[in-house]
Design a protein around this motif. Structure first.
Motif, PDB file in Angstrom:
ATOM      1  N   MET A   9       7.593 -36.430  -3.576  1.00 30.75           N
ATOM      2  CA  MET A   9       6.868 -35.379  -2.880  1.00 30.75           C
ATOM      3  C   MET A   9       5.505 -35.205  -3.530  1.00 30.75           C
ATOM      4  O   MET A   9       5.374 -35.223  -4.741  1.00 30.75           O
ATOM      5  CB  MET A   9       7.662 -34.083  -2.955  1.00 30.75           C
ATOM      6  N   ALA A  10       4.496 -35.068  -2.736  1.00 26.24           N
ATOM      7  CA  ALA A  10       3.128 -34.988  -3.237  1.00 26.24           C
ATOM      8  C   ALA A  10       2.868 -33.644  -3.907  1.00 26.24           C
ATOM      9  O   ALA A  10       3.333 -32.610  -3.448  1.00 26.24           O
ATOM     10  CB  ALA A  10       2.149 -35.193  -2.096  1.00 26.24           C
ATOM     11  N   LYS A  11       2.102 -33.701  -4.995  1.00 24.93           N
ATOM     12  CA  LYS A  11       1.762 -32.464  -5.685  1.00 24.93           C
ATOM     13  C   LYS A  11       0.588 -31.765  -5.022  1.00 24.93           C
ATOM     14  O   LYS A  11       0.512 -30.558  -4.999  1.00 24.93           O
ATOM     15  CB  LYS A  11       1.428 -32.761  -7.143  1.00 24.93           C
ATOM     16  N   ILE A  12      -0.346 -32.539  -4.485  1.00 25.60           N
ATOM     17  CA  ILE A  12      -1.510 -31.968  -3.817  1.00 25.60           C
ATOM     18  C   ILE A  12      -1.517 -32.466  -2.381  1.00 25.60           C
ATOM     19  O   ILE A  12      -1.381 -33.661  -2.137  1.00 25.60           O
ATOM     20  CB  ILE A  12      -2.800 -32.352  -4.556  1.00 25.60           C
ATOM     21  N   LYS A  13      -1.684 -31.545  -1.453  1.00 26.89           N
ATOM     22  CA  LYS A  13      -1.673 -31.884  -0.033  1.00 26.89           C
ATOM     23  C   LYS A  13      -2.974 -31.437   0.617  1.00 26.89           C
ATOM     24  O   LYS A  13      -3.735 -30.655   0.057  1.00 26.89           O
ATOM     25  CB  LYS A  13      -0.500 -31.199   0.673  1.00 26.89           C
ATOM     26  N   GLY A  39       5.421 -27.445  -9.542  1.00 30.69           N
ATOM     27  CA  GLY A  39       6.827 -27.775  -9.723  1.00 30.69           C
ATOM     28  C   GLY A  39       7.512 -27.910  -8.387  1.00 30.69           C
ATOM     29  O   GLY A  39       6.952 -27.586  -7.337  1.00 30.69           O
ATOM     30  N   HIS A  40       8.739 -28.408  -8.416  1.00 25.37           N
ATOM     31  CA  HIS A  40       9.555 -28.527  -7.214  1.00 25.37           C
ATOM     32  C   HIS A  40      10.905 -27.893  -7.489  1.00 25.37           C
ATOM     33  O   HIS A  40      11.431 -27.986  -8.590  1.00 25.37           O
ATOM     34  CB  HIS A  40       9.770 -30.005  -6.842  1.00 25.37           C
ATOM     35  N   ARG A  41      11.458 -27.246  -6.503  1.00 22.88           N
ATOM     36  CA  ARG A  41      12.809 -26.720  -6.634  1.00 22.88           C
ATOM     37  C   ARG A  41      13.564 -27.040  -5.354  1.00 22.88           C
ATOM     38  O   ARG A  41      12.972 -27.194  -4.286  1.00 22.88           O
ATOM     39  CB  ARG A  41      12.802 -25.221  -6.917  1.00 22.88           C
ATOM     40  N   VAL A  42      14.866 -27.158  -5.478  1.00 20.85           N
ATOM     41  CA  VAL A  42      15.704 -27.505  -4.344  1.00 20.85           C
ATOM     42  C   VAL A  42      16.269 -26.216  -3.755  1.00 20.85           C
ATOM     43  O   VAL A  42      16.853 -25.409  -4.466  1.00 20.85           O
ATOM     44  CB  VAL A  42      16.841 -28.446  -4.777  1.00 20.85           C
ATOM     45  N   GLU A  43      16.041 -26.034  -2.470  1.00 19.92           N
ATOM     46  CA  GLU A  43      16.545 -24.848  -1.784  1.00 19.92           C
ATOM     47  C   GLU A  43      17.378 -25.287  -0.585  1.00 19.92           C
ATOM     48  O   GLU A  43      17.202 -26.379  -0.055  1.00 19.92           O
ATOM     49  CB  GLU A  43      15.389 -23.976  -1.285  1.00 19.92           C
ATOM     50  N   GLU A  44      18.265 -24.398  -0.167  1.00 22.13           N
ATOM     51  CA  GLU A  44      19.044 -24.660   1.034  1.00 22.13           C
ATOM     52  C   GLU A  44      18.505 -23.802   2.160  1.00 22.13           C
ATOM     53  O   GLU A  44      18.331 -22.607   2.001  1.00 22.13           O
ATOM     54  CB  GLU A  44      20.521 -24.366   0.803  1.00 22.13           C
ATOM     55  N   GLN A  45      18.218 -24.442   3.278  1.00 20.77           N
ATOM     56  CA  GLN A  45      17.715 -23.734   4.436  1.00 20.77           C
ATOM     57  C   GLN A  45      18.705 -23.898   5.563  1.00 20.77           C
ATOM     58  O   GLN A  45      19.351 -24.926   5.694  1.00 20.77           O
ATOM     59  CB  GLN A  45      16.361 -24.290   4.876  1.00 20.77           C
ATOM     60  N   THR A  46      18.812 -22.848   6.374  1.00 16.87           N
ATOM     61  CA  THR A  46      19.658 -22.939   7.559  1.00 16.87           C
ATOM     62  C   THR A  46      18.762 -22.849   8.778  1.00 16.87           C
ATOM     63  O   THR A  46      17.955 -21.935   8.920  1.00 16.87           O
ATOM     64  CB  THR A  46      20.693 -21.804   7.592  1.00 16.87           C
ATOM     65  N   LYS A  47      18.886 -23.842   9.630  1.00 21.91           N
ATOM     66  CA  LYS A  47      18.107 -23.872  10.852  1.00 21.91           C
ATOM     67  C   LYS A  47      19.065 -24.195  11.989  1.00 21.91           C
ATOM     68  O   LYS A  47      19.698 -25.242  11.995  1.00 21.91           O
ATOM     69  CB  LYS A  47      17.006 -24.930  10.759  1.00 21.91           C
ATOM     70  N   ASP A  48      19.187 -23.275  12.906  1.00 21.88           N
ATOM     71  CA  ASP A  48      20.098 -23.426  14.043  1.00 21.88           C
ATOM     72  C   ASP A  48      21.537 -23.630  13.579  1.00 21.88           C
ATOM     73  O   ASP A  48      22.286 -24.403  14.168  1.00 21.88           O
ATOM     74  CB  ASP A  48      19.670 -24.578  14.957  1.00 21.88           C
ATOM     75  N   GLY A  49      21.924 -22.964  12.499  1.00 24.21           N
ATOM     76  CA  GLY A  49      23.290 -23.054  12.009  1.00 24.21           C
ATOM     77  C   GLY A  49      23.582 -24.288  11.179  1.00 24.21           C
ATOM     78  O   GLY A  49      24.715 -24.508  10.778  1.00 24.21           O
ATOM     79  N   VAL A  50      22.568 -25.112  10.892  1.00 22.33           N
ATOM     80  CA  VAL A  50      22.760 -26.332  10.114  1.00 22.33           C
ATOM     81  C   VAL A  50      22.142 -26.130   8.741  1.00 22.33           C
ATOM     82  O   VAL A  50      20.978 -25.740   8.620  1.00 22.33           O
ATOM     83  CB  VAL A  50      22.102 -27.539  10.817  1.00 22.33           C
ATOM     84  N   LYS A  51      22.949 -26.382   7.674  1.00 23.01           N
ATOM     85  CA  LYS A  51      22.434 -26.235   6.317  1.00 23.01           C
ATOM     86  C   LYS A  51      21.771 -27.528   5.889  1.00 23.01           C
ATOM     87  O   LYS A  51      22.294 -28.615   6.119  1.00 23.01           O
ATOM     88  CB  LYS A  51      23.566 -25.921   5.343  1.00 23.01           C
ATOM     89  N   ARG A  52      20.579 -27.401   5.286  1.00 25.87           N
ATOM     90  CA  ARG A  52      19.855 -28.557   4.780  1.00 25.87           C
ATOM     91  C   ARG A  52      19.324 -28.239   3.397  1.00 25.87           C
ATOM     92  O   ARG A  52      18.929 -27.110   3.133  1.00 25.87           O
ATOM     93  CB  ARG A  52      18.682 -28.912   5.690  1.00 25.87           C
ATOM     94  N   THR A  53      19.317 -29.229   2.510  1.00 27.24           N
ATOM     95  CA  THR A  53      18.677 -29.047   1.214  1.00 27.24           C
ATOM     96  C   THR A  53      17.272 -29.611   1.297  1.00 27.24           C
ATOM     97  O   THR A  53      17.057 -30.720   1.770  1.00 27.24           O
ATOM     98  CB  THR A  53      19.462 -29.772   0.092  1.00 27.24           C
ATOM     99  N   VAL A  54      16.296 -28.801   0.840  1.00 25.03           N
ATOM    100  CA  VAL A  54      14.886 -29.149   0.966  1.00 25.03           C
ATOM    101  C   VAL A  54      14.219 -28.953  -0.388  1.00 25.03           C
ATOM    102  O   VAL A  54      14.514 -27.994  -1.099  1.00 25.03           O
ATOM    103  CB  VAL A  54      14.188 -28.253   2.016  1.00 25.03           C
ATOM    104  N   ARG A  55      13.305 -29.885  -0.725  1.00 22.66           N
ATOM    105  CA  ARG A  55      12.502 -29.705  -1.932  1.00 22.66           C
ATOM    106  C   ARG A  55      11.254 -28.921  -1.564  1.00 22.66           C
ATOM    107  O   ARG A  55      10.560 -29.245  -0.607  1.00 22.66           O
ATOM    108  CB  ARG A  55      12.107 -31.050  -2.523  1.00 22.66           C
ATOM    109  N   VAL A  56      10.964 -27.880  -2.350  1.00 26.25           N
ATOM    110  CA  VAL A  56       9.851 -26.982  -2.059  1.00 26.25           C
ATOM    111  C   VAL A  56       8.901 -26.992  -3.250  1.00 26.25           C
ATOM    112  O   VAL A  56       9.328 -26.907  -4.403  1.00 26.25           O
ATOM    113  CB  VAL A  56      10.368 -25.546  -1.796  1.00 26.25           C
TER     114      VAL A  56
END
Length: 119
Positions: free
Chosen positions: A1-5, A92-109
């Motif tokens: 994942m890119a540090k600067i966007k 830094g990056h942290r792993v979070e769980e997001q729910t979208k339309d009832g589906v759980k996904r792990t995302v790096r933020v």
């Protein structure tokens, strides 16, 4: 994942000081990222004079001459700015769980680490 966007606010952390005609300490928005060359184009930083050849448009007006544009600088020479303190900081990056339309996904933020002194 890119540090600067694209669109991030960054600060130039190396190079000559403004008293000597440099850009160190200037902040600006990232306009473009050149991934293959590890370079970024920052708004208002590293201006160069570009010579363009004189030509004619369809209407007959003359084009060309001198224009100033932002040149790319190396990505290691900029640091992301913490939005709360307006100082350069590490990313830094942290792993979070997001729910979208009832589906759980792990995302790096991405997040700005606590900025102490200037880098």
């Amino acid at each position: 994942m890119a540090k600067i966007k694209k669109g991030d606010l960054v600060q130039v952390i190396s190079g000559a000081k403004p008293e000597r005609g440099g850009d160190r300490g200037k902040q600006g928005k990232v306009l473009d990222i050149l991934v293959e060359q590890n370079r970024v184009v920052v708004e208002g930083v590293n201006y160069v004079t570009k010579h363009t050849r004189v030509g004619q448009t369809q209407r007959g007006t003359k084009t060309g001459g001198l224009e100033t544009v932002e040149a790319p600088i190396h990505i290691s020479n900029v640091a992301l700015v913490d939005p709360s303190t307006k100082k350069p900081t590490k990313v830094g990056h942290r792993v979070e769980e997001q729910t979208k339309d009832g589906v759980k996904r792990t995302v790096r933020v991405r997040y700005a680490k606590k900025s102490g002194k200037d880098l």
